[in-house]
Write a protein that holds these residues in place. Structure first.
Motif, mmCIF file in Angstrom:
data_model
loop_
_atom_site.group_PDB
_atom_site.id
_atom_site.type_symbol
_atom_site.label_atom_id
_atom_site.label_comp_id
_atom_site.label_asym_id
_atom_site.label_seq_id
_atom_site.Cartn_x
_atom_site.Cartn_y
_atom_site.Cartn_z
ATOM 1 N N PHE A 273 -7.235 3.022 0.859
ATOM 2 C CA PHE A 273 -5.818 2.900 0.526
ATOM 3 C C PHE A 273 -5.577 3.461 -0.873
ATOM 4 O O PHE A 273 -6.457 3.436 -1.744
ATOM 5 C CB PHE A 273 -5.379 1.438 0.552
ATOM 6 N N ASP A 274 -4.357 3.941 -1.073
ATOM 7 C CA ASP A 274 -3.848 4.312 -2.398
ATOM 8 C C ASP A 274 -4.715 5.355 -3.102
ATOM 9 O O ASP A 274 -5.065 5.219 -4.275
ATOM 10 C CB ASP A 274 -3.697 3.061 -3.273
ATOM 11 N N LYS B 184 0.823 -1.209 0.000
ATOM 12 C CA LYS B 184 0.000 0.000 0.000
ATOM 13 C C LYS B 184 0.860 1.263 0.000
ATOM 14 O O LYS B 184 1.861 1.358 0.715
ATOM 15 C CB LYS B 184 -0.926 0.017 1.214
ATOM 16 N N ASP B 185 0.428 2.244 -0.801
ATOM 17 C CA ASP B 185 1.150 3.512 -0.888
ATOM 18 C C ASP B 185 0.755 4.485 0.210
ATOM 19 O O ASP B 185 1.597 5.199 0.758
ATOM 20 C CB ASP B 185 0.888 4.176 -2.242
ATOM 21 N N ASN B 186 -0.541 4.556 0.510
ATOM 22 C CA ASN B 186 -1.002 5.500 1.526
ATOM 23 C C ASN B 186 -2.320 5.017 2.106
ATOM 24 O O ASN B 186 -2.934 4.065 1.602
ATOM 25 C CB ASN B 186 -1.129 6.920 0.955
ATOM 26 N N GLU C 250 1.249 8.724 4.338
ATOM 27 C CA GLU C 250 2.047 8.090 3.294
ATOM 28 C C GLU C 250 2.775 6.914 3.930
ATOM 29 O O GLU C 250 3.391 7.055 4.992
ATOM 30 C CB GLU C 250 3.043 9.090 2.710
#
Length: 267
Positions: A255-256, A56-58, A85
């Motif tokens: 997420f993301d 996951k990015d964020n 983040e």
């Protein structure tokens, strides 16, 4: 300056970033080959799996916070928006309103600041709140995955029947001195369902008192199982529920999402 967050999640600032791929693999493998490590592995798998988490990015969500007094009456409520983040170094922003005032916390990964109506608050309490709330909130929402952090010592203490209304696996969690901002100062006992390995609560000795957190309900977001509600109780050395103090409810978790990096820039 001694940082102490009133909700007792004074946490592990330097450990609050998501690892890169190789580090992530190594961290999972580095969990001890003992009963404590095995419980955490099973809890991570139950929560959606390690590979899913580190991909996951964020992460963003709304957190509804309800503060109660000693009679159980509502003292105050607030609804915060959180975004973190997770890759390439931790960064975070929290925003909410109290009355006609807008408040914001920004953590750029190295420093954290708190703002009121766009103006930085420079008193010691606000500085501590900025640091502790941003890192602490990320620590809480990232469980049980954060129990793989460097400097964590896990000890399985068997089946606990005192804290909750049912038997649970109890894992004692200690942090080495120098691990984050409170390493060596606090003791945690994380509690897991004996059948499913869901994280269902924890008991904390933070040196100035005791807290019990009980998780209620889960939501599945992109294959990850994350708690929906957390009740924080004041406790004692006998691990008793003394008073329900705060209720946290988590909504619209995503997420993301598309993020402009400027939101993490300090002013």
């Amino acid at each position: 300056m001694i940082r102490f967050l009133y909700i007792a999640f004074v946490m592990i600032g330097i450990l609050s970033c998501q690892p890169n791929k190789q580090e992530a693999i190594d961290r999972l493998k580095s969990l001890p080959d003992n009963e404590g490590g095995q419980i955490i592995r099973k809890a991570i798998e139950r929560a959606g799996g390690w590979e899913n988490w580190v991909s996951k990015d964020n992460l963003s969500y709304y957190k509804q916070i309800t503060h109660l007094d000693s009679s159980g009456a509502v003292e105050s409520t607030e609804k915060q928006f959180h975004i973190y983040e997770l890759k390439n170094g931790f960064k975070g922003q929290i925003a909410w309103n109290i009355g006609n005032d807008s408040l914001q916390i920004i953590n750029d990964g190295m420093h954290a600041k708190k703002y009121k109506n766009g103006i930085e608050l420079t008193d010691d309490k606000s500085k501590d709140d900025a640091w502790d709330t941003s890192f602490g909130s990320h620590y809480v929402i990232s469980m049980p995955f954060k129990l793989t952090d460097a400097g964590v010592s896990l000890t399985y203490e068997g089946i606990d029947t005192l804290i909750l209304d049912r038997p649970v696996h109890s894992v004692k969690v200690e942090y080495d001195k120098g691990a984050g901002s409170t390493g060596g100062m606090h003791l945690w006992w994380y509690l897991f369902d004996v059948d499913t390995y869901d994280l269902v609560g924890n008991y904390l000795d933070h040196g100035k008192g005791y807290t019990i957190n009980i998780y209620e309900g889960f939501q599945e977001v992109d294959g990850l199982r994350i708690h929906k509600k957390r009740n924080r109780y004041i406790s004692n050395e006998k691990k008793e529920l003394v008073m329900l103090r705060t209720i946290y409810e988590y909504e619209e978790m995503k997420f993301d999402v598309a993020v402009n990096e400027s939101i993490f820039k300090l002013r």
